[in-house]
Design a protein around this motif. Structure first.
Motif, PDB file in Angstrom:
ATOM      1  N   VAL A   1      51.444  -8.875  58.622  1.00  0.00           N
ATOM      2  CA  VAL A   1      50.430  -8.775  57.573  1.00  0.00           C
ATOM      3  C   VAL A   1      51.075  -8.391  56.245  1.00  0.00           C
ATOM      4  CG1 VAL A   1      48.313  -7.617  56.834  1.00  0.00           C
ATOM      5  CG2 VAL A   1      48.654  -8.206  59.246  1.00  0.00           C
ATOM      6  N   GLY A   2      50.775  -9.173  55.224  1.00  0.00           N
ATOM      7  CA  GLY A   2      51.333  -8.923  53.897  1.00  0.00           C
ATOM      8  C   GLY A   2      52.666  -9.587  53.680  1.00  0.00           C
ATOM      9  N   ASP A   3      53.289 -10.061  54.753  1.00  0.00           N
ATOM     10  CA  ASP A   3      54.580 -10.737  54.666  1.00  0.00           C
ATOM     11  C   ASP A   3      54.381 -12.226  54.933  1.00  0.00           C
ATOM     12  OD1 ASP A   3      57.210 -11.471  54.623  1.00  0.00           O
ATOM     13  OD2 ASP A   3      57.710 -10.576  56.560  1.00  0.00           O
ATOM     14  N   ARG A   4      54.105 -12.548  56.185  1.00  0.00           N
ATOM     15  CA  ARG A   4      53.910 -13.954  56.541  1.00  0.00           C
ATOM     16  C   ARG A   4      52.453 -14.391  56.471  1.00  0.00           C
ATOM     17  NH1 ARG A   4      58.190 -16.619  58.371  1.00  0.00           N
ATOM     18  NH2 ARG A   4      56.814 -18.281  59.117  1.00  0.00           N
ATOM     19  N   VAL A   5      51.533 -13.435  56.511  1.00  0.00           N
ATOM     20  CA  VAL A   5      50.118 -13.819  56.530  1.00  0.00           C
ATOM     21  C   VAL A   5      49.293 -12.859  55.681  1.00  0.00           C
ATOM     22  CG1 VAL A   5      49.723 -12.503  58.658  1.00  0.00           C
ATOM     23  CG2 VAL A   5      48.157 -14.343  58.041  1.00  0.00           C
ATOM     24  N   THR A   6      48.361 -13.430  54.921  1.00  0.00           N
ATOM     25  CA  THR A   6      47.391 -12.657  54.148  1.00  0.00           C
ATOM     26  C   THR A   6      46.077 -12.660  54.912  1.00  0.00           C
ATOM     27  OG1 THR A   6      48.433 -13.309  52.069  1.00  0.00           O
ATOM     28  CG2 THR A   6      46.190 -12.462  51.942  1.00  0.00           C
ATOM     29  N   VAL A   7      45.487 -11.475  55.075  1.00  0.00           N
ATOM     30  CA  VAL A   7      44.311 -11.335  55.937  1.00  0.00           C
ATOM     31  C   VAL A   7      43.093 -10.927  55.106  1.00  0.00           C
ATOM     32  CG1 VAL A   7      43.333 -10.114  57.920  1.00  0.00           C
ATOM     33  CG2 VAL A   7      45.762 -10.721  57.904  1.00  0.00           C
ATOM     34  N   PHE A   8      41.971 -11.546  55.441  1.00  0.00           N
ATOM     35  CA  PHE A   8      40.674 -11.187  54.869  1.00  0.00           C
ATOM     36  C   PHE A   8      39.737 -10.859  56.027  1.00  0.00           C
ATOM     37  CE2 PHE A   8      42.826 -13.914  51.919  1.00  0.00           C
ATOM     38  CZ  PHE A   8      42.544 -13.385  50.671  1.00  0.00           C
ATOM     39  N   SER A   9      38.852  -9.900  55.817  1.00  0.00           N
ATOM     40  CA  SER A   9      37.939  -9.483  56.876  1.00  0.00           C
ATOM     41  C   SER A   9      36.540  -9.256  56.305  1.00  0.00           C
ATOM     42  CB  SER A   9      38.431  -8.183  57.525  1.00  0.00           C
ATOM     43  OG  SER A   9      37.410  -7.615  58.335  1.00  0.00           O
ATOM     44  N   ALA A  10      35.539  -9.641  57.089  1.00  0.00           N
ATOM     45  CA  ALA A  10      34.150  -9.457  56.670  1.00  0.00           C
ATOM     46  C   ALA A  10      33.614  -8.070  57.016  1.00  0.00           C
ATOM     47  CB  ALA A  10      33.270 -10.524  57.314  1.00  0.00           C
ATOM     48  N   ALA A  11      34.496  -7.144  57.360  1.00  0.00           N
ATOM     49  CA  ALA A  11      34.040  -5.805  57.743  1.00  0.00           C
ATOM     50  C   ALA A  11      33.199  -5.149  56.654  1.00  0.00           C
ATOM     51  CB  ALA A  11      35.241  -4.922  58.079  1.00  0.00           C
TER      52      ALA A  11
ATOM     53  N   SER B   1      36.778  -5.692  62.806  1.00  0.00           N
ATOM     54  CA  SER B   1      38.165  -5.245  62.866  1.00  0.00           C
ATOM     55  C   SER B   1      39.135  -6.392  63.125  1.00  0.00           C
ATOM     56  CB  SER B   1      38.326  -4.195  63.959  1.00  0.00           C
ATOM     57  OG  SER B   1      39.684  -3.797  64.069  1.00  0.00           O
ATOM     58  N   VAL B   2      40.271  -6.358  62.420  1.00  0.00           N
ATOM     59  CA  VAL B   2      41.321  -7.369  62.602  1.00  0.00           C
ATOM     60  C   VAL B   2      42.557  -6.782  63.288  1.00  0.00           C
ATOM     61  CG1 VAL B   2      40.618  -8.758  60.628  1.00  0.00           C
ATOM     62  CG2 VAL B   2      42.230  -6.880  60.282  1.00  0.00           C
ATOM     63  N   LYS B   3      42.538  -5.508  63.613  1.00  0.00           N
ATOM     64  CA  LYS B   3      43.750  -4.849  64.105  1.00  0.00           C
ATOM     65  C   LYS B   3      44.248  -5.419  65.427  1.00  0.00           C
ATOM     66  CE  LYS B   3      44.472  -0.434  63.470  1.00  0.00           C
ATOM     67  NZ  LYS B   3      44.311   1.026  63.424  1.00  0.00           N
ATOM     68  N   ARG B   4      43.362  -5.888  66.278  1.00  0.00           N
ATOM     69  CA  ARG B   4      43.760  -6.451  67.563  1.00  0.00           C
ATOM     70  C   ARG B   4      43.865  -7.970  67.515  1.00  0.00           C
ATOM     71  NH1 ARG B   4      40.492  -2.169  68.259  1.00  0.00           N
ATOM     72  NH2 ARG B   4      41.211  -0.460  69.604  1.00  0.00           N
TER      73      ARG B   4
ATOM     74  N   SER C   1      46.969   0.906  59.098  1.00  0.00           N
ATOM     75  CA  SER C   1      46.888   1.926  60.155  1.00  0.00           C
ATOM     76  C   SER C   1      45.590   2.705  60.136  1.00  0.00           C
ATOM     77  CB  SER C   1      48.065   2.904  60.040  1.00  0.00           C
ATOM     78  OG  SER C   1      47.994   3.617  58.811  1.00  0.00           O
ATOM     79  N   LEU C   2      44.863   2.651  59.017  1.00  0.00           N
ATOM     80  CA  LEU C   2      43.612   3.408  58.901  1.00  0.00           C
ATOM     81  C   LEU C   2      42.386   2.557  59.173  1.00  0.00           C
ATOM     82  CD1 LEU C   2      44.397   5.367  55.605  1.00  0.00           C
ATOM     83  CD2 LEU C   2      44.792   6.077  57.975  1.00  0.00           C
ATOM     84  N   LEU C   3      42.583   1.272  59.446  1.00  0.00           N
ATOM     85  CA  LEU C   3      41.444   0.387  59.673  1.00  0.00           C
ATOM     86  C   LEU C   3      40.735   0.720  60.979  1.00  0.00           C
ATOM     87  CD1 LEU C   3      42.941  -3.084  58.672  1.00  0.00           C
ATOM     88  CD2 LEU C   3      41.513  -1.574  57.277  1.00  0.00           C
ATOM     89  N   ALA C   4      39.457   0.409  61.020  1.00  0.00           N
ATOM     90  CA  ALA C   4      38.677   0.623  62.236  1.00  0.00           C
ATOM     91  C   ALA C   4      39.147  -0.313  63.342  1.00  0.00           C
ATOM     92  CB  ALA C   4      37.195   0.388  61.951  1.00  0.00           C
TER      93      ALA C   4
END
Length: 328
Positions: free
Chosen positions: A91-101, A81-84, A325-328
């Protein structure tokens, strides 16, 4: 050369980054490696002037000011999880996020299959009987095959999809409760959407929901009571999704075969009665923890980061801001 900050301790880097990936990092980027003390000051040092930051378990929360004009534009999280970790507003504005989830999901899927088969065949009871000097119990109890049975997935998350793919050889009927699953996607997954009460009527019920206000306590005592006698219940997602008092009552009754990998709180503080219950499989939050799975995590996000830098493509580890908002 693009600067990439590895915001994880050397010990964690050895856990989630294999030798081949380490060589690729050094070849393609100017890499900054963290020291043993990974605090906010160290993260700020790593981030200053770095375009990319690779994080993992143990990385401190990244404050908004880290992503200023001279901060990272890409975060690749070699964990779940990247939510915390990253401020949602950026997210999506200043930074693009990738996760190994989604890579970890495969390990979780394997755990669910292993737990399912272990409990359907009642291996813990056979193991206990043999250790106590017993032998075949005759008609007292007998394991069952998984083939042809009905499996319910509570949530259509990446872990649920991984488990579903591993169920293919067993010719099972797969039901899914997920209010966000549309019929087209259900057809692609070869599952039948049902409401939550109907999902309880299955030989296997496996929970795959994120930690959201709507999922807390969603599996009530009444819903647990709907699960048929002798069925398998697996929770590798969030302990808070299930009524804990009702869950322990079901476990102690012996009516269900239960696999638990998540608890509240953790580390788990379990009653002596639950620890001694037959056909209850207890593991310490390791469903997504495998040797190969961990070593693959940096490479999993790195490949997508490299592709994104090359042509803007969004691989499987890209995190969609619209679904944040739906991410684990």
């Amino acid at each position: 050369m693009t600067t990439l900050a590895m915001a994880m301790t050397p010990t964690r880097a050895a856990d989630v980054c294999d030798d081949e990936t380490r060589a690729l990092l050094e070849e393609r980027f100017e890499v900054r490696w963290a020291g043993d003390q990974l605090d906010q000051a160290e993260v700020a040092r790593l981030a200053d002037g770095a375009e990319i930051m690779i994080t993992s378990w143990g990385t401190p929360t990244l404050p908004a000011e880290l992503f200023g004009d001279n901060g990272p534009r890409i975060v690749g999280h070699a964990a779940g999880s990247v939510k915390r970790l990253v401020p949602a507003a950026l997210v999506g504005d200043r930074v693009t996020v990738f996760s190994a989830a989604t890579r970890i999901a495969w390990s979780v899927g394997e755990y669910c299959l292993a737990a399912c088969l272990t409990l359907h065949r009642r291996l813990p009871s056979y193991d206990a009987r043999t250790r106590a000097g017993g032998w075949k119990p005759g008609g007292e109890f007998r394991g069952r095959e998984l083939r042809g049975r009905t499996v319910s997935l509570i949530g259509a998350s990446s872990t649920a999809r991984a488990f579903r793919s591993l169920l293919a050889p067993f010719s099972v009927t797969v039901l899914v409760y997920d209010p966000y699953l549309d019929r087209e996607r259900a057809r692609e997954l070869d599952v039948t959407p049902v409401d939550l009460p109907a999902a309880m009527n299955a030989d296997v019920v496996s929970i795959h929901v994120p930690d959201l206000p709507a999922t807390k306590g969603m599996i009530t005592a009444d819903l647990l009571a709907r699960i048929p006698d002798g069925s398998v219940l697996i929770n590798s997602a969030r302990a808070g999704a299930v009524d804990p008092v009702a869950l322990e009552r079901e476990a102690l009754s012996g009516r269900l075969r239960i696999a638990l990998d998540v608890y509240d709180p953790e580390p788990a503080r379990l009653s002596p009665e639950l620890l001694a219950a037959p056909d209850v499989l207890l593991t310490p939050h390791i469903a997504g923890d495998s040797l190969e799975g961990h070593l693959a995590l940096v490479r999993y996000v790195l490949d997508d980061v490299i592709a994104f830098l090359a042509d803007g493509s969004r691989g499987p580890s890209w995190v969609d801001p619209q679904r944040w908002s739906l991410l684990a």
